[in-house]
Design an enzyme around this catalytic site. Structure first.
Site, PDB file in Angstrom:
ATOM      1  CB  SER A 147       5.891 -12.333  -0.674  1.00 27.38           C
ATOM      2  OG  SER A 147       7.276 -12.257  -0.984  1.00 27.38           O
ATOM      3  CB  VAL A 148       1.278  -9.188   0.181  1.00 25.93           C
ATOM      4  CG1 VAL A 148      -0.226  -9.155   0.461  1.00 25.93           C
ATOM      5  CG2 VAL A 148       2.032  -8.481   1.299  1.00 25.93           C
ATOM      6  CG  LEU A 198      -2.025  -9.191  -3.855  1.00 24.45           C
ATOM      7  CD1 LEU A 198      -2.891  -8.887  -2.637  1.00 24.45           C
ATOM      8  CD2 LEU A 198      -2.755  -8.805  -5.136  1.00 24.45           C
ATOM      9  N   GLY A 199       2.529  -8.227  -3.940  1.00 26.43           N
ATOM     10  CA  GLY A 199       3.679  -7.373  -3.693  1.00 26.43           C
ATOM     11  C   GLY A 199       4.566  -8.013  -2.652  1.00 26.43           C
ATOM     12  N   GLY A 200       5.592  -7.276  -2.256  1.00 24.79           N
ATOM     13  CA  GLY A 200       6.519  -7.803  -1.270  1.00 24.79           C
ATOM     14  C   GLY A 200       7.435  -6.742  -0.750  1.00 24.79           C
ATOM     15  CG  ASP A 216       8.944  -0.898   7.647  1.00 23.47           C
ATOM     16  OD1 ASP A 216       9.748  -0.021   7.284  1.00 23.47           O
ATOM     17  OD2 ASP A 216       8.723  -1.932   6.996  1.00 23.47           O
ATOM     18  N   GLY A 244      10.878  -6.185   2.490  1.00 27.41           N
ATOM     19  CA  GLY A 244      12.004  -6.784   3.185  1.00 27.41           C
ATOM     20  C   GLY A 244      11.617  -7.862   4.162  1.00 27.41           C
ATOM     21  CG  PHE A 245      10.728  -7.611   7.667  1.00 27.82           C
ATOM     22  CD1 PHE A 245      11.327  -8.380   8.638  1.00 27.82           C
ATOM     23  CD2 PHE A 245      11.255  -6.363   7.381  1.00 27.82           C
ATOM     24  CE1 PHE A 245      12.421  -7.913   9.334  1.00 27.82           C
ATOM     25  CE2 PHE A 245      12.353  -5.891   8.073  1.00 27.82           C
ATOM     26  CZ  PHE A 245      12.942  -6.671   9.050  1.00 27.82           C
ATOM     27  CE  LYS A 302       4.828  -8.517   4.887  1.00 23.53           C
ATOM     28  NZ  LYS A 302       5.161  -7.110   5.033  1.00 23.53           N
TER      29      LYS A 302
END
Length: 833
Positions: free
Chosen positions: A513-514, A506-508, A624, A510-511, A528
C-alpha cells in the site's frame, strides 16, 4: 522632449553620442557584424530566420570568476540554462567583455580583441581578400557563424561549423582533411565550468575507415562505433540513418567525413556532445517537458571510459558520482572534482615507509573485494598469497598485488580500477601502517590509555550517551535531509511520523500500500509498504541502491528506503497526477486526456523502460508494467514507478530464471511456462498496456455491442479491425475520433509486435521508441497465436483478467479448457505461426 532629456539626465554630448552609436550597433543588423560594427559587453547576435541561436560573451562559471568567452548557444530552447554549442576562444578567456571586442580586422578576418587590445582569437583565413569592407560575419539559422563576402552571400570564407568544439550540430562535419591533415574532431570541455579542450575527443578513424573512435588524450582509443554500412554503425544501432536523421559519409582524395541533417518535415532540435564524462551523447529537446532528453550515449557504461577517475581512484556504476578515492587517498584536485573533472585522480594522505625505513613499522595491505583489476599488471613468481604479498612489500615501488593462481603486482598509479557488484577479483592495496587502527608500535599504549579512560569516565559516558541518544531520536526526523543523487536509509519511526502513522492511503496493489507523507523540509512524498517481498537484507539494499542511482525524466525518483527487521518500505517523489489507471478508467467526470497527451505518455513510458533495459550498469527488468504502476506529474509526464518486483540482470547474462512475478493480464507467456525471462517480458506487458491506453478501457471488459459480452477481449477484436483497415474503431470513444490516425495505427501495430508469443519476435524497448518517434517504419504484425486461440475459446479470457494483483499460479481460477483449444498454459508457449 529635448529639454527634458538635457535637464533630467545631465548627460554630456559625448555620452549621448555613445548611447546613439550603441543603439545603432545593437539594432541595425541583429545577425551581422560588418566592418563598421563590433560586438562587446552584453551585446548579442541573433541568428537569421526564427532566431534559434545567439552569439555573444558568456561566462560558464558560477563562482563569479572573471573568465569570459565568445560562444554560440540556443536562444529559444533551454532558456533557463545556456547550452553552448561552440566556443571561439576556448583556451584564451577575456576578463572584461565590456572592454573586449569581436570585430572584423583590417585584413578581413573576424578577431577577438581583449581589454588590453591584444588579439586572442582569429578566424585566421586569407580567403577574405584582405579587406575589412569586403566581408561580414553572419550567424545563420542553424547556429553556424560564417565569414562571407559582403555582397555575394554564397561566397563563404570561413564557417564555425567546420571548426567544432564539443558539439556536433546538423550540417557540420566530423572528419579528416587529407590534404591539410586537419582533423575536425569533437573535444570535450575540461570541466563543466571550463570550455578549454579536455582530455576526451571523438574523431573519425585516421586510418581511413568509416568509423568513429573516442580517444583519451589523443593517444588511446577506448571506444569504436564500428564501420558504417550505409545505414547504421555496426556497434551503435541508435546512431542510424532513418526518416528523421539523414547521415551521409563522404570519402574522396581530399577528405573523408560524416555529416547529418534533420529532415525538414520534423521540427526537431538535437545535438551530439562529446561530454566531460568521456561519453558521446545525443540530446533531443522536448517542448512538452521543456528539457533535454538523453537519446543515447556511448560507451554505454560510464566506467568504460579510460582513466575517467584518474589514478588511485575507483569507478562504481552503482553510485553517483561514479568516482571515489581509495582508502588512504584524497582528491588530488578537489576543485576539479566539484566540477565533475576527476581525471587528476587521488593522492596519498600518508607516504609509504617501506620495510627498511628504520621506523619500526611496515606498510600494510588493505583488501578490496569484488573489483575489476586495474590495467598494467605485471606477473611475478609466487606460489601463494603470502609469497605474493612479500614480493610486493619488498619493492618500495609496488603499490598493490593480487593472487588468483598467479601473482600480479602493480607499480605507480592504479588505472581503471572498477568496483563490481558481487563478482570480480580481490586487490590488496599498499598503505602506510598509520592508515590502519592499532599500528604495531603504538598498540600497547593505545589499548592501555583506552582502558584507563574507560574505567575513569565509564559511568559518565553511559549517562551522556543515553541522553544524546534520546535527543537524537527526537531530532532525527526534523534534521533529516536528502543529498543530491543519494538515498536516505530511513528509520521506521521516521516514516511513521512522516505519514502520520500511515493515515492517508493513496492506493495499493498486490505487493503493498502507498501512503502520503511529508518530509521535514516540506517535500511531499509517497511511502510504499512492501508486502510479500522475501529478499534478504543484503539483496534488498543492493537492488534498492542500484535503482536509487538511476536518473531519468520518465522514472519516478526514489528518495530513500527502510529495511528494519522484516519491514521493507520505499520512499518516492509524490506525483500529483496520480496513476495512469485512474486517468484512463477512473471517474468519468474527470477531464478526458486527449490523444496528443496519450501519445506522449506512451512515448515517455517507452523511453523510461528503454533506459532501464539498455542504459544502466545492470539490465533492470521491471516485471510489473501496468497502468497502476505508471504515475503522472502535474504536466502528464509519465513516470515508471513501483520497482518492488524489479529484477537485476548482469550484462553477461542474456536470461534469468526467477520466481514468477507480475499481474494477470500483463504476464508474458514465458512467465507461465517457467522459462528464463529477458527484458522482453516487460515489452509484452507494455504492449498489453498500450492497448488499454489506445482504447481507454480494460482489455477484458464488457463491450455490449457487436461482440459477445462474456467473451470480449479487446486485443483480439483490435486485431480483426486492424486487418480490416478500420483504425478509427480502436480509439477510445470518449475522444470522438479526435486523433492522428497515422500515430494511432503506428501505436496499434507496435502493441501487436510487443505481444508476440516468442520473445525473440518482440522488439526491444529501444526499437519501440524509434518506431513511436517515427524513426523506423513498422509493418503489419503477424497475429499472435494466443490471440487466435482466445478468439476460438472465449472462456479462456479469464486468464487475461486485468484486475490488479499478483499472479500466484500459472493456471487461472477454474482451470477450464475450452473444446477444441489447447490448455491455456500450452497455448501461450506455442510460437506464432
Amino acid at each position: 522632449m529635448a529639454g527634458s532629456w538635457i535637464s533630467g539626465g545631465r548627460l554630456g554630448l559625448v555620452s549621448l553620442l555613445k548611447l546613439a552609436l550603441l543603439a545603432v550597433r545593437t539594432s541595425s543588423a541583429a545577425d551581422l557584424i560588418t566592418a563598421n560594427q563590433s560586438l562587446s559587453g552584453e551585446q548579442i547576435l541573433v541568428s537569421s530566420g526564427a532566431g534559434d541561436f545567439v552569439l555573444g560573451f558568456f561566462s560558464p562559471t558560477r563562482s563569479g570568476s572573471r573568465r569570459f568567452y565568445v560562444g554560440i548557444w540556443y536562444g529559444k530552447v533551454s532558456r533557463s540554462e545556456k547550452k553552448v554549442v561552440w566556443v571561439a576562444n576556448r583556451e584564451a578567456p577575456v576578463s572584461d567583455p565590456a572592454a573586449s571586442e569581436l570585430a572584423i580586422s583590417g585584413d578581413g578576418n573576424l578577431v577577438l580583441i581583449d581589454q588590453s587590445r591584444t588579439p586572442v582569437w582569429s578566424t585566421n583565413t586569407s580567403a577574405g581578400g584582405g579587406s575589412a569592407a569586403a566581408v561580414v560575419a553572419e550567424l545563420l539559422a542553424g547556429g553556424n557563424l560564417v565569414l562571407r563576402d559582403a555582397v555575394n552571400s554564397s561566397r563563404i570564407f570561413w564557417r564555425s561549423i567546420d571548426h567544432p568544439t564539443d558539439t556536433w550540430l546538423p550540417g557540420g562535419k566530423v572528419g579528416l582533411n587529407k590534404v591539410t591533415g586537419e582533423n575536425q574532431r569533437l573535444t570535450s570541455w575540461r570541466s563543466s565550468e571550463d570550455p578549454a579542450p579536455g582530455i576526451f575527443s571523438l574523431e573519425i578513424d585516421r586510418n581511413g575507415t568509416s568509423q568513429y573512435l573516442i580517444f583519451w588524450n589523443r593517444s588511446r582509443v577506448y571506444w569504436s562505433s564500428g564501420p558504417w554500412n550505409g545505414e547504421i554503425f555496426s556497434l551503435v544501432p541508435e546512431m542510424t540513418r532513418n526518416f528523421v536523421y539523414d547521415f551521409k559519409y563522404f570519402d574522396d582524395d581530399t577528405e573523408n567525413y560524416f555529416t547529418y541533417s534533420v529532415k525538414p518535415s520534423f521540427n526537431l532540435t538535437t545535438r551530439f556532445v562529446m561530454h566531460v564524462s568521456g561519453q558521446i551523447k545525443q540530446f533531443t529537446w522536448v517542448d512538452n517537458s521543456q528539457q533535454w532528453i538523453l537519446f543515447w550515449s556511448q560507451p554505454r557504461a560510464q566506467c568504460d571510459v579510460h582513466l575517467l577517475c584518474g589514478p588511485f581512484s575507483v569507478c562504481n556504476e552503482r553510485i553517483a558520482p561514479h568516482c571515489g578515492c581509495l582508502r588512504g587517498f584524497e582528491e588530488a584536485s578537489p576543485a576539479s572534482w566539484i566540477l565533475d573533472d576527476h581525471t587528476a585522480g587521488c593522492r596519498r594522505r600518508t607516504p609509504l615507509l617501506c620495510a627498511d625505513a628504520g621506523a619500526g613499522e611496515e606498510d600494510e595491505f588493505y583488501e578490496m573485494a569484488n573489483v575489476e583489476l586495474p590495467d598494467d599488471r605485471r606477473s611475478v613468481p609466487a606460489a601463494s598469497t603470502g609469497e605474493c604479498a612479500a614480493a610486493c612489500r619488498g619493492n618500495c615501488s609496488c603499490t598493490a598485488y593480487a593472487f588468483d593462481g598467479g601473482c600480479s603486482v602493480w607499480y605507480g598509479g592504479l588505472a581503471n580500477l572498477r568496483q563490481l557488484g558481487d563478482h570480480g577479483g580481490r586487490l590488496f592495496l599498499r598503505l602506510a601502517a598509520s592508515e590502519f587502527t592499532g599500528s604495531k608500535s603504538g598498540e600497547g599504549k593505545i589499548v592501555g590509555a583506552a582502558v584507563g579512560a574507560a574505567v575513569a569516565v565509564g559511568a559518565l559516558m553511559v549517562t551522556l550517551l543515553a541522553l544524546l541518544w534520546r535527543r537524537r531520536r527526537r531530532r532525527r526526523f526534523s534534521a533529516l535531509r536528502v543529498a543530491d543523487g543519494g538515498l536516505v536509509a530511513f528509520w521506521y519511526g521516521d516514516l511513521r511520523r512522516m505519514t502520520k502513522n500511515f493515515s492517508e492511503k493513496l492506493g495499493g496493489g498486490g505487493f503493498g500500500s502507498v501512503f502520503l507523507g511529508t518530509m521535514a523540509e516540506g517535500n511531499v512524498v509517497a511511502v510504499k509498504k512492501l508486502e510479500g517481498i522475501r529478499q534478504g537484507e543484503k539483496q534488498f539494499r543492493t537492488e534498492v541502491s542500484t535503482i536509487g542511482t538511476i536518473q531519468h525524466v520518465n522514472l519516478v525518483r526514489l528518495r530513500g528506503f527502510c529495511s528494519d527487521r522484516s519491514r521493507r518500505l520505499l520512499v518516492y517523489d509524490y506525483m500529483p497526477g496520480g496513476s495512469l489507471d485512474h486517468t484512463l478508467f477512473g471517474d468519468q467526470a474527470a477531464p478526458t486526456v486527449g490523444w496528443k497527451t496519450r501519445y506522449q505518455i506512451i512515448l515517455g513510458i517507452a523511453r523510461g523502460l528503454a533506459y532501464l533495459h539498455e542504459s544502466c550498469r545492470d539490465c533492470i527488468i521491471h516485471c510489473d508494467i501496468k497502468p497502476e504502476n505508471i504515475l503522472l506529474d502535474g504536466e502528464f509526464v509519465p513516470k515508471v514507478a513501483d520497482f518492488g518486483l524489479a529484477k537485476l540482470v548482469r550484462r553477461d547474462f542474456s536470461r534469468v530464471l526467477t520466481t514468477m512475478r507480475g499481474t494477470r493480464g500483463y504476464l508474458a507467456p514465458e512467465w507461465i511456462s517457467g522459462e528464463p525471462i529477458t527484458a522482453k517480458a516487460d515489452v509484452y506487458s507494455f504492449g498489453m498496456m498500450l492497448f488499454e491506453i489506445i482504447s481507454g478501457r480494460r482489455n477484458s471488459e464488457e463491450k455490449g455491442e457487436e461482440e459477445n459480452q462474456a467473451g470480449f477481449f479487446f486485443p483480439s477484436w483490435a486485431l480483426r479491425k486492424l486487418g480490416e483497415g478500420d483504425i478509427a474503431a480502436l480509439l477510445d470513444p470518449k475522444l470522438k475520433g479526435d486523433a492522428n490516425l497515422e500515430e494511432l495505427e503506428r501505436a496499434a501495430r507496435t502493441a501487436f509486435w510487443c505481444i508476440q508469443d516468442d520473445d525473440s519476435s518482440r522488439p526491444s524497448m529501444t526499437q519501440v521508441v524509434k518506431i513511436l518517434e517515427g524513426f523506423v517504419e513498422v509493418g503489419m504484425p503477424p497475429p499472435p497465436r494466443s490471440l487466435r486461440l482466445l478468439g476460438e475459446a472465449p472462456e479462456s479470457i479469464a486468464f487475461f483478467s486485468s484486475k490488479p494483483g499478483s499472479c500466484s499460479s500459472a493456471v487461472p481460477d477454474g482451470g477450464g479448457v475450452s473444446a477444441g483449444a489447447q490448455p491455456k498454459s500450452a497455448s501461450l508457449t506455442t510460437p506464432a505461426d
